[in-house]
Each structure stands twice: as structure tokens, then as C-alpha cells.
Design an enzyme around this catalytic site. Structure first.
Site, PDB file in Angstrom:
ATOM      1  N   ARG A 167      -0.204  -9.329  -3.077  1.00 26.06           N
ATOM      2  CA  ARG A 167       1.245  -9.748  -2.783  1.00 26.06           C
ATOM      3  C   ARG A 167       0.913 -11.357  -2.399  1.00 26.06           C
ATOM      4  O   ARG A 167       0.084 -11.705  -1.662  1.00 26.06           O
ATOM      5  CB  ARG A 167       1.785  -9.235  -1.846  1.00 26.06           C
ATOM      6  CG  ARG A 167       3.212  -9.421  -1.477  1.00 26.06           C
ATOM      7  CD  ARG A 167       3.633  -8.293  -0.405  1.00 26.06           C
ATOM      8  NE  ARG A 167       5.068  -8.420  -0.211  1.00 26.06           N
ATOM      9  CZ  ARG A 167       5.855  -7.904   0.665  1.00 26.06           C
ATOM     10  NH1 ARG A 167       5.228  -7.158   1.831  1.00 26.06           N
ATOM     11  NH2 ARG A 167       7.179  -7.928   0.729  1.00 26.06           N
TER      12      ARG A 167
ATOM     13  N   THR B 191       0.644  -1.130  -0.004  1.00 25.18           N
ATOM     14  CA  THR B 191      -0.109   0.071   0.094  1.00 25.18           C
ATOM     15  C   THR B 191       0.822   1.224   0.078  1.00 25.18           C
ATOM     16  O   THR B 191       0.681   2.069  -1.103  1.00 25.18           O
ATOM     17  CB  THR B 191      -0.956   0.005   1.323  1.00 25.18           C
ATOM     18  OG1 THR B 191      -1.568  -1.296   1.644  1.00 25.18           O
ATOM     19  CG2 THR B 191      -1.954   1.052   1.073  1.00 25.18           C
TER      20      THR B 191
ATOM     21  N   TYR C 168       2.456  -6.786  -6.415  1.00 25.82           N
ATOM     22  CA  TYR C 168       3.615  -6.357  -5.660  1.00 25.82           C
ATOM     23  C   TYR C 168       4.686  -7.009  -6.483  1.00 25.82           C
ATOM     24  O   TYR C 168       5.838  -6.457  -6.856  1.00 25.82           O
ATOM     25  CB  TYR C 168       3.790  -6.848  -4.255  1.00 25.82           C
ATOM     26  CG  TYR C 168       4.850  -6.244  -3.608  1.00 25.82           C
ATOM     27  CD1 TYR C 168       4.781  -5.140  -2.709  1.00 25.82           C
ATOM     28  CD2 TYR C 168       6.302  -7.006  -3.442  1.00 25.82           C
ATOM     29  CE1 TYR C 168       5.940  -4.783  -1.971  1.00 25.82           C
ATOM     30  CE2 TYR C 168       7.181  -6.561  -2.624  1.00 25.82           C
ATOM     31  CZ  TYR C 168       7.379  -5.369  -1.848  1.00 25.82           C
ATOM     32  OH  TYR C 168       8.306  -5.176  -1.282  1.00 25.82           O
TER      33      TYR C 168
ATOM     34  N   SER D 141       5.270 -10.252   6.854  1.00 23.05           N
ATOM     35  CA  SER D 141       5.149  -8.727   6.810  1.00 23.05           C
ATOM     36  C   SER D 141       4.327  -8.374   8.048  1.00 23.05           C
ATOM     37  O   SER D 141       4.446  -7.384   8.866  1.00 23.05           O
ATOM     38  CB  SER D 141       4.838  -8.079   5.534  1.00 23.05           C
ATOM     39  OG  SER D 141       5.000  -6.837   5.874  1.00 23.05           O
TER      40      SER D 141
ATOM     41  N   HIS E  17      -8.974  -0.450   2.597  1.00 21.54           N
ATOM     42  CA  HIS E  17      -8.647  -1.714   2.765  1.00 21.54           C
ATOM     43  C   HIS E  17     -10.082  -2.571   2.682  1.00 21.54           C
ATOM     44  O   HIS E  17     -10.132  -3.751   3.019  1.00 21.54           O
ATOM     45  CB  HIS E  17      -8.090  -2.157   4.127  1.00 21.54           C
ATOM     46  CG  HIS E  17      -6.497  -1.788   4.271  1.00 21.54           C
ATOM     47  ND1 HIS E  17      -5.651  -1.817   3.549  1.00 21.54           N
ATOM     48  CD2 HIS E  17      -5.906  -1.274   5.187  1.00 21.54           C
ATOM     49  CE1 HIS E  17      -4.733  -1.370   4.016  1.00 21.54           C
ATOM     50  NE2 HIS E  17      -4.686  -0.866   5.094  1.00 21.54           N
TER      51      HIS E  17
HETATM   52  P1  A3P Z   1       8.008  -6.095   4.349  1.00 24.39           P
HETATM   53  O1  A3P Z   1       7.479  -6.262   5.615  1.00 24.39           O
HETATM   54  O2  A3P Z   1       7.950  -7.473   3.651  1.00 24.39           O
HETATM   55  O3  A3P Z   1       9.244  -5.564   4.104  1.00 24.39           O
HETATM   56  P2  A3P Z   1       1.814  -1.905   3.473  1.00 24.39           P
HETATM   57  O4  A3P Z   1       2.427  -0.728   2.671  1.00 24.39           O
HETATM   58  O5  A3P Z   1       0.589  -2.376   2.630  1.00 24.39           O
HETATM   59  O6  A3P Z   1       1.653  -1.924   4.743  1.00 24.39           O
HETATM   60  O7  A3P Z   1       2.990  -3.037   3.285  1.00 24.39           O
HETATM   61  C1  A3P Z   1       4.297  -2.979   3.909  1.00 24.39           C
HETATM   62  C2  A3P Z   1       5.064  -3.745   3.057  1.00 24.39           C
HETATM   63  O8  A3P Z   1       5.834  -2.933   1.769  1.00 24.39           O
HETATM   64  C3  A3P Z   1       6.485  -4.057   3.767  1.00 24.39           C
HETATM   65  O9  A3P Z   1       7.141  -5.278   3.407  1.00 24.39           O
HETATM   66  C4  A3P Z   1       7.405  -2.813   3.499  1.00 24.39           C
HETATM   67  O10 A3P Z   1       8.717  -2.947   3.714  1.00 24.39           O
HETATM   68  C5  A3P Z   1       6.968  -2.913   1.874  1.00 24.39           C
HETATM   69  N1  A3P Z   1       7.374  -1.484   1.218  1.00 24.39           N
HETATM   70  C6  A3P Z   1       6.962  -0.402   1.723  1.00 24.39           C
HETATM   71  N2  A3P Z   1       7.680   0.838   0.959  1.00 24.39           N
HETATM   72  C7  A3P Z   1       7.990   0.143  -0.192  1.00 24.39           C
HETATM   73  C8  A3P Z   1       8.640   0.477  -1.264  1.00 24.39           C
HETATM   74  N3  A3P Z   1       8.900   1.720  -1.451  1.00 24.39           N
HETATM   75  N4  A3P Z   1       9.142  -0.661  -2.067  1.00 24.39           N
HETATM   76  C9  A3P Z   1       8.865  -1.654  -1.762  1.00 24.39           C
HETATM   77  N5  A3P Z   1       8.296  -2.161  -0.863  1.00 24.39           N
HETATM   78  C10 A3P Z   1       7.866  -1.430   0.145  1.00 24.39           C
END
Ligand code: A3P
Length: 306
Positions: free
Chosen positions: A134, A50, A200, A142, A111
């Protein structure tokens, strides 16, 4: 018995929601929210990317307004540039978050499962959705690590076994995971002009391709001139994990999701990799989760790379 992770979840129309935040907000959205045809919604199951997609959509839609050297995303977190639709209910100072006064196109994140959305939002004439999903193995890991960071200190750590078991049973914020994904997947097949369905993993593999698709879908196609000037590359670089996670704003500021849920922005950036589940899940866990995913998605045409 249920631990801290789930004691506050209730099942509503088949989905697990927090009664005080998610359910209340859903009721508000269903009863009071007035979408505009120009609205752009980012929909996701939590921990699916997200934060990343918020940054990418914001940067794509606003690319002619801001230069890359002093871009708002360098000083404002993605969750503040692209808020959750229901966040304003938590905001005491409504003037800071007055949906009616947002300029178009409004960028709003949700969501909410597709089948729980009001007709005013799913109506074909109306607004557009970008959904990101994802691999559930990465989502689970995560989510588990994220929840342990949010856990009030008086509660014991959540074990991976407990998190895994509940996830498999579908008990997770906005879960079951598979029903959430399938709701948007099927809707995207029916109305592809209205819902762009992203993964993702694809975004990781081919960010330039996906960002160009985003531009086309949202009505902000990249011109040949922009492409030759490297604008798409700039957006991808600006929104990369490496860049966003090291910015001061994303290390210090917080997000207020409800009265009791205040989350440090830094927790939205952990590793940002595909396949980090390999460092955590046992072979048995992988087999069971893959089996559930296979069965749930069977016949849908949707697959996750393993
Ligand atoms: P991980 O815990 O696997 O590292 P959300 O934004 O839906 O809450 O998801 C969070 C996940 O997206 C986390 O995964 C986070 O590290 C990853 N994430 C956040 N920013 C990102 C970016 N710019 N590029 C890739 N993944 C990113």
C-alpha cells in the site's frame, strides 16, 4: 530517545522486530515450521490491507463450502478464519491451534520479510504467496493511529512527527517499509507463479478484477457459470469495509498477538480509504516521504500512485 512505540524493537538482519514476539516467532518458523506444497501464505507489511485480503482469500478458496447467507466471515473475524502463522506460539491451548491438524490448503498470514523466510518456504516446488502492499503515506497514517489506540494508558500519545520521523528512518514493526516491499516485489518478478503481488489501491479500484486474478493464481478459478451468477460480486460485497466493519464479531472480539499484545478487532477497521494521508500529512512530510520512496524504488519497476 525512543518512546513506547519503538523501545521494544530490535534490528535483526536489517529489519526491526519485537524481540519477544516477532523475533522469537521468526526463529520458530525458521527452525521448526514445515510448509506443505498446498499452503497459501498471505504476506504483508502491517497496515497494508492484511485483514481485507484475509477475508477475500478465505471467501474465494472456500466458496463452494459455504453459502453467503450464513458465511463464517459473518460470525468469525478475518484474523480467526485466517490466522497468523506464528500466533500458535502465543496460544496456551495448543489444541486450538495445531498447525499439523489444519486441513489443506492451510491459510496462514505472515509479516516476515522475504529474505528472512526459510528455504523450505521459498523453494520453488513449495507453497504460494500473496503479497499486499500500500502507498507508504497511507500505511504510515494507519499505523500511527493504530498504535495510539493500542498504547497502554500510562504512555503519552505518539505524535505524528515522531511516528513520521521513525518511519522515514525505517524504524517500524518489520520495517524498513521499502525493503519489505522490494523483497517480495523482486521475488514476484523471479517466480510469478509462486508470488502474486497486489496493491491495496488496485484492490480498491478494481476489486472484481483482482479477486478473479486471486482465484486463478490460487488454483480456484471462477467458472463462467459462477461469474454469471455474480459469485465474485458476492465475495467482494461480503469482504467490503462497509460490511465487515459493521459486523458484531468485528466490533467486540479480540486478537491475542503476544502475552502483552491483545488487540480489539475493531482497530483493524478504521476508514478503509485510499489517500486518507491527505487529512494528516503536511506538504513537507509528503515531499520527504515521496522522495524517499522514489529513491528506494528507483529502477525496481515498482511505483505507488501518489
Ligand atoms: P486505515 O487505517 O487507512 O483505515 P491491516 O489489515 O494490514 O492491519 O491494515 C489495516 C488497514 O486496512 C486499515 O486502514 C483498515 O481500515 C483497512 N481495512 C480493513 N478492512 C478493510 C476492508 N474490508 N476494505 C478496505 N480496507 C480495509
Amino acid at each position: 530517545g525512543k518512546g513506547w512505540m519503538t523501545e521494544h524493537l530490535v534490528q535483526y538482519q536489517g529489519f526491526w522486530l519485537t524481540p519477544n514476539a516477532a523475533l522469537k516467532n521468526l526463529m520458530w518458523v525458521q527452525d521448526h515450521f514445515k510448509p506443505r506444497p498446498t499452503d497459501i501464505f498471505l504476506a504483508s507489511f502491517p497496515k497494508s490491507g492484511t485483514t481485507w485480503l484475509k477475508a477475500l482469500i478465505f471467501a474465494t478458496v472456500n466458496r463452494t463450502r459455504y453459502g453467503f447467507a450464513d458465511h463464517p466471515l459473518l460470525t468469525t473475524g478475518p484474523h480467526d478464519c485466517f490466522p497468523f502463522l506464528d500466533a500458535h506460539l502465543q496460544e496456551k491451548d495448543r489444541s486450538r491451534f495445531d498447525l499439523d491438524r489444519f486441513p489443506s490448503p492451510r491459510l496462514l498470514s505472515i509479516h516476515i520479510p522475504y529474505i528472512l523466510l526459510p528455504n523450505s518456504m521459498t523453494d520453488h516446488q513449495s507453497c504460494r504467496f500473496v503479497y499486499i502492499c500500500r502507498d507508504p503515506k497511507d500505511v504510515l497514517v494507519s499505523k500511527w493511529l493504530f498504535l495510539n489506540k493500542l498504547r497502554p494508558k500510562e504512555f503519552p500519545p505518539i505524535s505524528l512527527e515522531e511516528a513520521f520521523e521513525l518511519f522515514c528512518q525505517g524504524i517500524s514493526h518489520y520495517g524498513p517499509f521499502w525493503d519489505h516491499v522490494l523483497g517480495y516485489w523482486e521475488a514476484s518478478l523471479e517466480t510469478p507463479e509462486k508470488i502474486l503481488f497486489l496493491k491495496y489501491e488496485d484492490l480498491k479500484k478494481e476489486p472484481l478484477v483482482v479477486v478473479k486474478r486471486l482465484g486463478d493464481f490460487l488454483g480456484y478459478p471462477f467458472s463462467l457459470e459462477e461469474e454469471s451468477k455474480g459469485v465474485v460480486e458476492e465475495i467482494v460485497k461480503l469482504c467490503s469495509f462497509e460490511n465487515l466493519s459493521t459486523l458484531e464479531v468485528n466490533k467486540v472480539s479480540v486478537q491475542k498477538f503476544s502475552k502483552d499484545t491483545i488487540i480489539d478487532n475493531q482497530h483493524f477497521f478504521r476508514k478503509g480509504k485510499v489517500g486518507d494521508w491527505k487529512s494528516y500529512l503536511t506538504t513537507e512530510m509528503v515531499e520527504r516521504l515521496d522522495e524517499i520512496t522514489y529513491e528506494k524504488l528507483l529502477g525496481s519497476g515498482l511505483v505507488f500512485g501518489s
